[in-house]
Write a protein that holds these residues in place. Structure first.
Motif, short mmCIF file in Angstrom:
data_model
loop_
_atom_site.label_atom_id
_atom_site.label_comp_id
_atom_site.label_asym_id
_atom_site.label_seq_id
_atom_site.Cartn_x
_atom_site.Cartn_y
_atom_site.Cartn_z
N SER A 75 -13.02 5.38 -6.02
CA SER A 75 -13.36 5.70 -4.63
C SER A 75 -12.46 4.96 -3.64
O SER A 75 -12.12 5.49 -2.59
N SER A 76 -12.08 3.73 -3.97
CA SER A 76 -11.19 2.96 -3.08
C SER A 76 -9.81 3.60 -3.00
O SER A 76 -9.20 3.68 -1.93
N GLN B 202 0.83 -1.20 0.00
CA GLN B 202 0.00 0.00 0.00
C GLN B 202 0.86 1.26 0.00
O GLN B 202 0.55 2.24 -0.67
N GLN C 263 -12.05 0.66 -8.51
CA GLN C 263 -12.88 1.85 -8.37
C GLN C 263 -12.03 3.01 -7.86
O GLN C 263 -11.19 2.84 -6.98
N LYS D 33 -10.03 6.83 -0.94
CA LYS D 33 -10.11 6.52 0.49
C LYS D 33 -8.74 6.18 1.05
O LYS D 33 -8.37 6.66 2.14
N TYR E 144 -6.60 -0.46 -8.62
CA TYR E 144 -7.91 -0.29 -7.98
C TYR E 144 -9.01 -0.39 -9.04
O TYR E 144 -8.91 0.23 -10.11
#
Length: 273
Positions: free
Chosen positions: A244-245, A214, A242, A248, A240
């Motif tokens: 949005s992930s 990460q 999406q 976040k 990813y």
């Protein structure tokens, strides 16, 4: 990682080192050409590393940091560090005596620059201030240091290792951040076991496989945000499904959204031009 720097470096640079600073706060400036490695060194004072544009890569005690123009990297006294820049950069170092450095974090970190801090630094740079000796400059430097130590630092570290099992995994994760293969899959690739790799990550890097991956994605994201590509495209390049992930994750680690980070960096660049 260390091997990558050695491979991609064309030029070597070693700052001229002295035993003491001429003033409690002292600034110096360099224009550093692309693909230059600043060789490992340390000194008895703390240091704030800044660039006007682009990205500065630094290793501190084998931990990797990637710093865009609207952040500064802090290295405490006596902590060995080296840097690498992929493009031409205008570099500024604000050197701070060991006594004044006591207020700063005891470990290397990245500190975001607020508009006020950016304005103070820009003023020092524009006047090519080296020795901070006048009362006016001393006041500015005290405000700068007082505000910096009150900002929550961001520890975006990518520890490295020469471990024969982990090193190829780390290199591949940096080169292909979209690869979301599990640790068990990686274990088969390097002819090991998932349990062995998990133990090695904790022993060598002091974090889990997922945590390291990460962080690698976050470092890559900070570089991609300098380019004219959409947030969704960046999310896709990082693996990813999406946007949005990705948003976040980025906000969790930096306190801002990718778009806010990009705008801050654009604002910093405009102010410097």
């Amino acid at each position: 990682m260390t091997p990558d720097i050695a491979i991609t470096t064309y030029k070597k640079f070693m700052p001229k080192l002295t035993e003491t600073l001429p003033t409690d706060v002292f600034c110096h400036y360099f224009f550093i050409e692309a693909k230059t490695e600043t060789l490992p060194h340390s000194h008895s004072w703390g240091q704030l590393h800044l660039i006007k544009q682009g990205v500065l890569e630094m290793e501190v005690d084998q931990q990797k940091m990637v710093c865009p123009a609207n952040y500064t990297i802090w290295t405490p006294p006596y902590q060995k560090h080296r840097a690498f820049n992929r493009s031409d950069i205008e570099y500024c170092a604000i050197n701070i005596t060991a006594e004044l450095s006591e207020k700063f974090p005891k470990h290397a970190c990245m500190i975001p620059l607020t508009p006020l801090l950016r304005a103070i630094i820009d003023d020092l740079i524009e006047r090519k201030t080296t020795m901070v000796s006048s009362e006016e400059d001393k006041c500015l430097s005290y405000v700068l240091m007082d505000r910096l130590v009150k900002i929550n630092p961001i520890e975006i570290y990518l520890p490295s290792t020469q471990d024969k099992l982990l090193a190829p995994i780390l290199t591949q994760l940096e080169e292909t951040p979209e690869d979301d293969s599990s640790l068990s899959v990686w274990a088969k690739r390097v002819f090991s076991t998932e349990r062995t790799l998990a133990r090695r990550f904790q022993k060598e890097l002091k974090m889990s496989f997922n945590d390291w991956r990460q962080r690698a994605k976050l470092v890559k994201a900070m570089t991609l945000l300098k380019e004219s590509i959409s947030i969704n495209e960046i999310a896709y390049q990082l693996g990813y499904s999406q946007g949005s992930s990705f948003i976040k994750m980025f906000r969790k680690h930096t306190g801002v959204t990718p778009e806010q980070f990009r705008k801050q960096n654009e604002t910093s660049t405009v102010m410097d031009n």
